[in-house]
Scaffold this motif. Structure first.
Motif, PDB file in Angstrom:
ATOM      1  N   LEU A   5     -30.704 -17.539  -7.328  1.00  0.00           N
ATOM      2  CA  LEU A   5     -29.803 -16.636  -6.611  1.00  0.00           C
ATOM      3  C   LEU A   5     -30.384 -16.308  -5.242  1.00  0.00           C
ATOM      4  O   LEU A   5     -31.551 -15.954  -5.131  1.00  0.00           O
ATOM      5  CB  LEU A   5     -29.602 -15.341  -7.409  1.00  0.00           C
ATOM      6  CG  LEU A   5     -28.667 -14.299  -6.794  1.00  0.00           C
ATOM      7  CD1 LEU A   5     -27.209 -14.763  -6.870  1.00  0.00           C
ATOM      8  CD2 LEU A   5     -28.832 -12.946  -7.477  1.00  0.00           C
ATOM      9  N   ILE A  50     -22.166  -9.817  -6.947  1.00  0.00           N
ATOM     10  CA  ILE A  50     -22.775 -11.002  -7.567  1.00  0.00           C
ATOM     11  C   ILE A  50     -21.902 -11.551  -8.682  1.00  0.00           C
ATOM     12  O   ILE A  50     -21.834 -12.773  -8.897  1.00  0.00           O
ATOM     13  CB  ILE A  50     -24.189 -10.664  -8.083  1.00  0.00           C
ATOM     14  CG1 ILE A  50     -25.120 -10.295  -6.910  1.00  0.00           C
ATOM     15  CG2 ILE A  50     -24.786 -11.836  -8.873  1.00  0.00           C
ATOM     16  CD1 ILE A  50     -26.462  -9.747  -7.337  1.00  0.00           C
ATOM     17  N   LEU A  63     -25.490 -19.218  -5.503  1.00  0.00           N
ATOM     18  CA  LEU A  63     -25.967 -19.416  -6.868  1.00  0.00           C
ATOM     19  C   LEU A  63     -26.330 -20.879  -7.052  1.00  0.00           C
ATOM     20  O   LEU A  63     -25.463 -21.753  -6.929  1.00  0.00           O
ATOM     21  CB  LEU A  63     -24.896 -19.002  -7.880  1.00  0.00           C
ATOM     22  CG  LEU A  63     -25.299 -19.159  -9.349  1.00  0.00           C
ATOM     23  CD1 LEU A  63     -26.297 -18.081  -9.739  1.00  0.00           C
ATOM     24  CD2 LEU A  63     -24.060 -19.110 -10.255  1.00  0.00           C
ATOM     25  N   LEU A 160     -27.422 -16.251 -15.544  1.00  0.00           N
ATOM     26  CA  LEU A 160     -27.764 -15.000 -14.873  1.00  0.00           C
ATOM     27  C   LEU A 160     -27.048 -13.860 -15.577  1.00  0.00           C
ATOM     28  O   LEU A 160     -25.814 -13.838 -15.646  1.00  0.00           O
ATOM     29  CB  LEU A 160     -27.346 -15.062 -13.402  1.00  0.00           C
ATOM     30  CG  LEU A 160     -27.540 -13.792 -12.575  1.00  0.00           C
ATOM     31  CD1 LEU A 160     -29.015 -13.401 -12.498  1.00  0.00           C
ATOM     32  CD2 LEU A 160     -26.969 -13.973 -11.172  1.00  0.00           C
TER      33      LEU A 160
END
Length: 245
Positions: A5, A50, A63, A160
């Motif tokens: 990230l 995000i 990403l 994630l």
């Protein structure tokens, strides 16, 4: 090594309020990042950016080398981003197992029902809810509903995981159990960003800590460096705060 990230001058405004104001940073795969800061510092807004539940006003989120510009929440889920909310988002009309299955069915791999049931049952066992799989969510305690949020994340098999105050309102033993769950995610190779207000929790589980203040990064460093930083102490932790607080 390329970061999983990257945040590149990320900004988000609501009218004249800059909730996120030029955040830069990178997070490598398999790490736990603790995200802390005063109320209103932009932590939950950053998780929303995000997870693509809201668009950035400027800047870029990357990403695994791919820009997330224009992504929908579904795009983010397919790419392996899954979020556990501060206020549990379970569907009360479904059972505990059915709620956990949603993570598997709409997460990175979009598993069919039979496989989703197996993966969800395993996730519930790992968070201590194996005996509650047929229980309506409305009958669960707060701690159980928070554990269910983490089970849903596990069942999604994310790359994630974004965890927003999973330990708020829990007793000490329940906090220790939640810490173990997050460590288990890291052992599975999942990268984790966890928002938390308790400095001791962050120090116990995080590999690195990002401190936000008024939408900006005050410091991004190891837990030990954060806990001893005078600027962090003055802005957020307070003069009496200790790592075991």
């Amino acid at each position: 090594m390329d970061a999983l990230l990257e945040l590149r001058d990320v900004r988000r405004s609501f009218g004249g309020v800059r909730a996120v104001d030029g955040i830069d940073g990178r997070l490598d795969e398999g790490r736990i990042l603790g995200l802390i800061g005063p109320n209103g510092s932009g932590k939950t807004t950053l998780l929303g950016l995000i997870s693509a539940t809201m668009p950035v006003s400027a800047g870029e989120i990357v990403l695994d080398g791919r820009s997330m510009r224009g992504w929908s929440p579904s795009d983010a889920a397919r790419a392996g981003i899954c979020r556990a909310y501060q206020i549990p988002q379970a569907m009360p009309e479904l059972t505990t197992l059915e709620n956990a299955m949603l993570g598997a069915m709409f997460g990175r791999h979009r598993l069919p029902t039979a496989d989703a049931r197996r993966v969800a049952a395993d996730a519930l066992e790992r968070v201590g809810l194996a005996g509650r799989i047929s229980t309506p969510v409305g009958s669960l305690s707060l701690a159980e509903r928070k554990s269910l949020e983490l089970a849903r994340v596990m069942a999604a098999r994310p790359r994630l995981a974004l965890v927003d105050e999973a330990m708020a309102g829990l007793a000490a033993a329940q906090i220790r159990a939640a810490e173990d769950i997050l460590r288990g995610l890291r052992q599975d190779g999942v990268t984790v960003i966890v928002v938390e207000h308790v400095p001791g929790v962050v120090a116990a589980i995080a590999d690195e800590v990002c401190v936000l203040d008024q939408g900006r990064v005050l410091r991004w460093a190891s837990p030990a460096e954060i806990m001893s930083d005078p600027a962090v102490i003055a802005t957020y932790l307070g003069r009496r705060a200790r790592p075991d607080a």
